[in-house]
Scaffold this motif. Structure first.
Motif, mmCIF file in Angstrom:
data_model
loop_
_atom_site.group_PDB
_atom_site.id
_atom_site.type_symbol
_atom_site.label_atom_id
_atom_site.label_comp_id
_atom_site.label_asym_id
_atom_site.label_seq_id
_atom_site.Cartn_x
_atom_site.Cartn_y
_atom_site.Cartn_z
ATOM 1 N N TRP A 280 -25.776 -13.998 18.486
ATOM 2 C CA TRP A 280 -26.804 -14.260 17.480
ATOM 3 C C TRP A 280 -26.216 -14.036 16.085
ATOM 4 N N PRO A 281 -26.567 -14.868 15.109
ATOM 5 C CA PRO A 281 -26.042 -14.665 13.757
ATOM 6 C C PRO A 281 -26.877 -13.676 12.943
ATOM 7 N N ILE A 282 -27.926 -13.113 13.554
ATOM 8 C CA ILE A 282 -28.764 -12.130 12.876
ATOM 9 C C ILE A 282 -28.931 -10.910 13.777
ATOM 10 N N ARG A 283 -29.394 -9.820 13.166
ATOM 11 C CA ARG A 283 -29.713 -8.606 13.894
ATOM 12 C C ARG A 283 -31.134 -8.161 13.508
ATOM 13 N N TYR A 284 -31.591 -7.104 14.168
ATOM 14 C CA TYR A 284 -32.970 -6.663 13.956
ATOM 15 C C TYR A 284 -33.249 -6.368 12.480
ATOM 16 N N LYS A 285 -32.296 -5.774 11.775
ATOM 17 C CA LYS A 285 -32.510 -5.429 10.372
ATOM 18 C C LYS A 285 -32.764 -6.668 9.511
ATOM 19 N N ASP A 286 -32.233 -7.813 9.936
ATOM 20 C CA ASP A 286 -32.420 -9.046 9.173
ATOM 21 C C ASP A 286 -33.827 -9.603 9.322
ATOM 22 N N ILE A 287 -34.426 -9.378 10.475
ATOM 23 C CA ILE A 287 -35.722 -9.982 10.752
ATOM 24 C C ILE A 287 -36.877 -8.983 10.691
ATOM 25 N N ALA A 288 -36.565 -7.689 10.706
ATOM 26 C CA ALA A 288 -37.616 -6.662 10.711
ATOM 27 C C ALA A 288 -38.606 -6.819 9.556
ATOM 28 N N PRO A 289 -38.161 -7.047 8.312
ATOM 29 C CA PRO A 289 -39.134 -7.215 7.226
ATOM 30 C C PRO A 289 -40.042 -8.426 7.443
ATOM 31 N N TRP A 290 -39.535 -9.439 8.111
ATOM 32 C CA TRP A 290 -40.324 -10.650 8.356
ATOM 33 C C TRP A 290 -41.287 -10.463 9.515
ATOM 34 N N TYR A 291 -40.911 -9.638 10.483
ATOM 35 C CA TYR A 291 -41.890 -9.237 11.489
ATOM 36 C C TYR A 291 -43.088 -8.578 10.792
ATOM 37 N N SER A 292 -42.793 -7.623 9.921
ATOM 38 C CA SER A 292 -43.872 -6.914 9.215
ATOM 39 C C SER A 292 -44.729 -7.886 8.420
ATOM 40 N N TYR A 293 -44.080 -8.818 7.763
ATOM 41 C CA TYR A 293 -44.790 -9.776 6.917
ATOM 42 C C TYR A 293 -45.771 -10.622 7.732
ATOM 43 N N VAL A 294 -45.316 -11.189 8.826
ATOM 44 C CA VAL A 294 -46.189 -12.079 9.601
ATOM 45 C C VAL A 294 -47.248 -11.293 10.367
ATOM 46 N N GLU A 295 -46.916 -10.086 10.799
ATOM 47 C CA GLU A 295 -47.881 -9.282 11.551
ATOM 48 C C GLU A 295 -49.108 -8.951 10.716
ATOM 49 N N LYS A 296 -48.900 -8.654 9.440
ATOM 50 C CA LYS A 296 -50.023 -8.293 8.579
ATOM 51 C C LYS A 296 -50.990 -9.453 8.394
ATOM 52 N N HIS A 297 -50.492 -10.668 8.442
ATOM 53 C CA HIS A 297 -51.362 -11.837 8.302
ATOM 54 C C HIS A 297 -51.944 -12.260 9.641
ATOM 55 N N ALA A 298 -51.128 -12.239 10.683
ATOM 56 C CA ALA A 298 -51.598 -12.704 11.987
ATOM 57 C C ALA A 298 -52.581 -11.727 12.611
ATOM 58 N N GLY A 299 -52.334 -10.434 12.454
ATOM 59 C CA GLY A 299 -53.184 -9.421 13.043
ATOM 60 C C GLY A 299 -52.771 -9.088 14.470
ATOM 61 N N ILE A 300 -51.990 -8.020 14.635
ATOM 62 C CA ILE A 300 -51.481 -7.625 15.947
ATOM 63 C C ILE A 300 -52.052 -6.250 16.307
ATOM 64 N N GLN A 301 -52.780 -6.178 17.423
ATOM 65 C CA GLN A 301 -53.286 -4.879 17.869
ATOM 66 C C GLN A 301 -52.278 -4.247 18.826
ATOM 67 N N GLY A 302 -52.210 -2.921 18.785
ATOM 68 C CA GLY A 302 -51.297 -2.215 19.669
ATOM 69 C C GLY A 302 -51.223 -0.753 19.302
#
Length: 562
Positions: free
Chosen positions: A143-165
């Motif tokens: 993979w050309p990316i690692r978790y640190k590269d995508i972690a901020p974008w996980y946070s970004y989309v989760e706040k809009h999509a709404g993820i319960q857990g």
């Protein structure tokens, strides 16, 4: 949303499902004039969910299937998706055929919103165990990316999509930006506690993380625990294009949406080495149109986005745009499943639960992570639930009269079970190609699919039933039985790969920013881009990759690099 009055835009998004919706939202909110092209028919939010509030008695066949439906949807009939409740949400097999070299069950949604209306909503982050695995094991490419590269974008989309857990602090399953999680019921809590004790905290039973609102978000109500998500939600309580990303894009005034628009070719300019436009056929009139733009996001779903690349620039590359590496169309993956174990819970006869929770429990992967070494690579997780048996338990007895009614007025016994979902390794021989001998309703050549599970998956499957049975039995569950209902690739409806990301144009189709190496103004951000499959559901990763790529694309446009 207006029909296109112009043929030139800043950006064109192909497809309106989970990835396409996010691309449209991000690009329009950043000021671009965007055309979204959807090959299927329109479904309006709320008013388009015609069966969302119907009772079972309101369906001619009580929600089941007919012989006519089976004849018209031969592939869909192979598993649960074929039913009269949401038949319009599934692509017609006869209109849109494909060729199976080996059995592959391709379940598609050709309408506005795509499979964002029917998805299971299970939403999990990947970890560096997943992004590192190919490189560490010498599988496929890194993979050309690692978790640190995508972690901020996980946070970004989760706040809009709404993820319960619930926050669990598990290294193999990073926590999300959670809304309050649904509660495990008493049967699940019991097994979770026993598992923690029996396995020294190394195995966990948690609530399944899902894109269902447990608190309202702007324009969306919270989940009513009806468990009818697959019919469309009139409350907007689960994430879909219609409830979430499309309203945000429309609000900007920058979106033009065209449905019934089948994109069949990208127009490649060999002088600029960029794509300049798309060729479209109207699904109703079959009229041809060409639209131009500066950047293009292919989000038509895994196989269709790759089909579009294969159909483009064939005068320069016989295998299509993006095929220079020899990897376009290869490394097709899914999640293999349909096996596990279940049994009977005792001691809870005076207990019940509230509503119809739209998610079950999840047991995260533990194999090949913390020093143990299995006969197979990677691993799997379980999705399941505990519940009390319903009225269907009496069907076999065919009871009648007062005793029967009294019995049916009481809740049934408690049962619990889990189904394993396992990672499928990328393999060059699992591939798709264009079948030039067969065409669809619109005269376009169809895909040929050649895919099968390999020895690693077969070894993993032997372990998947055994481990679930062991966990249940050690937790006090009675009459535990294993099951294996059989599996063919595609049945997971998690198709991934065929246009993988990578670090080198010689071995991959896309770079670290989801750009096609051979045409840097083309971004592919749906499942096609996946370099490996992990063991968790992939849709949250598609969302994050799309938002990340859109941000990169707009900044590159501003710098006049695209």
């Amino acid at each position: 949303m207006q029909a296109a009055q112009t043929t030139e835009f800043d950006a064109i998004v192909v497809g309106s499902g989970i990835s396409g919706g996010w691309a449209a939202k991000e690009l329009t909110e950043k000021g671009l004039k965007v055309l979204m092209l959807e090959r299927g028919h329109n479904i309006d939010h709320i008013t388009g969910y015609t069966n969302a509030t119907k009772g079972p008695w309101e369906y001619p066949h009580r929600g089941g299937r007919t012989q006519k439906m089976i004849a018209e949807y031969p592939v869909l009939s192979r598993d649960y998706p074929l039913n009269e409740k949401n038949l319009d949400y599934w692509a017609n097999d006869k209109d849109s055929p494909y060729t199976e070299t080996k059995r592959f069950d391709w379940y598609r949604g050709y309408h506005l919103g795509g499979r964002s209306l029917m998805w299971g909503r299970q939403s999990y982050r990947w970890s560096d165990f997943d992004f590192d695995a190919n490189a560490k094991e010498g599988i496929a490419v890194d993979w050309p990316i690692r978790y640190k590269d995508i972690a901020p974008w996980y946070s970004y989309v989760e706040k809009h999509a709404g993820i319960q857990g619930t926050r669990e602090n598990l290294p193999q399953l990073p926590d999300s930006e959670f809304l309050p999680g649904f509660a495990l019921n008493c049967g699940e809590e019991h097994v979770a506690a026993q598992m923690k004790k029996n396995y020294g905290g190394k195995r966990h039973l948690i609530i399944g993380r899902s894109a269902n609102l447990t608190q309202p978000l702007p324009g969306r109500g919270q989940c009513q625990t009806r468990d009818a998500c697959w019919l469309g939600c009139i409350f907007g309580a689960y994430f879909s294009t219609q409830s979430s990303t499309l309203p945000a894009a429309v609000k900007t005034g920058n979106l033009t949406l065209k449905v019934n628009s089948i994109v069949h070719e990208l127009v490649y300019d060999k002088d600029s080495k960029k794509v300049s436009g798309v060729r479209v056929v109207d699904a109703i009139t079959k009229e041809a149109t060409e639209y131009k733009a500066k950047i293009f996001f292919l989000c038509a779903s895994t196989l269709n986005s790759t089909w579009l690349l294969m159909r483009s620039a064939r005068d320069l590359w016989p295998g299509g745009l993006g095929s220079a590496s020899g990897e376009l169309g290869h490394n097709l993956m899914d999640h293999h499943f349909r096996l596990g174990a279940s049994g009977r819970l005792e001691g809870f006869d005076d207990k019940y639960y509230h509503g119809r929770r739209p998610t079950g429990f999840y047991i995260p992967r533990w194999q090949n992570l913390f020093g143990d070494k299995q006969q197979y690579l990677r691993g799997y997780g379980y999705q399941g639930s505990a519940s009390r048996e319903g009225w269907g338990r009496a069907v076999a007895e065919l009871g009648i009269g007062g005793d029967f009614k009294d019995q049916m007025a009481q809740p049934g016994q408690w049962t619990i079970g889990g189904t394993a979902f396992g990672e499928m390794l990328p393999d060059h021989s699992n591939k798709i190609s264009i079948d030039e001998t067969k065409t669809d309703k619109w005269g376009l050549p169809v895909l040929k699919i050649d895919c099968e599970i390999k020895e690693n998956e077969k070894l993993m499957r032997k372990d998947m039933t055994v481990q679930m049975a062991e966990m249940l039995e050690s937790s006090g569950v009675k009459d535990v039985k294993t099951f294996d209902s059989g599996y063919a690739p595609g049945m997971g409806i998690h198709e991934m790969g065929t246009a993988r990301m990578g670090r080198d144009a010689k071995t991959s189709v896309l770079n670290a920013n989801n750009q096609v190496w051979d045409a840097l103004n083309v971004f592919v951000t749906d499942g096609s881009a996946m370099t490996s499959a992990a063991a968790v559901n992939p849709s949250l990763t598609y969302m994050a990759l799309t938002a990340r790529a859109a941000d990169f694309a707009v900044n590159a446009l501003k710098r006049r690099e695209l």
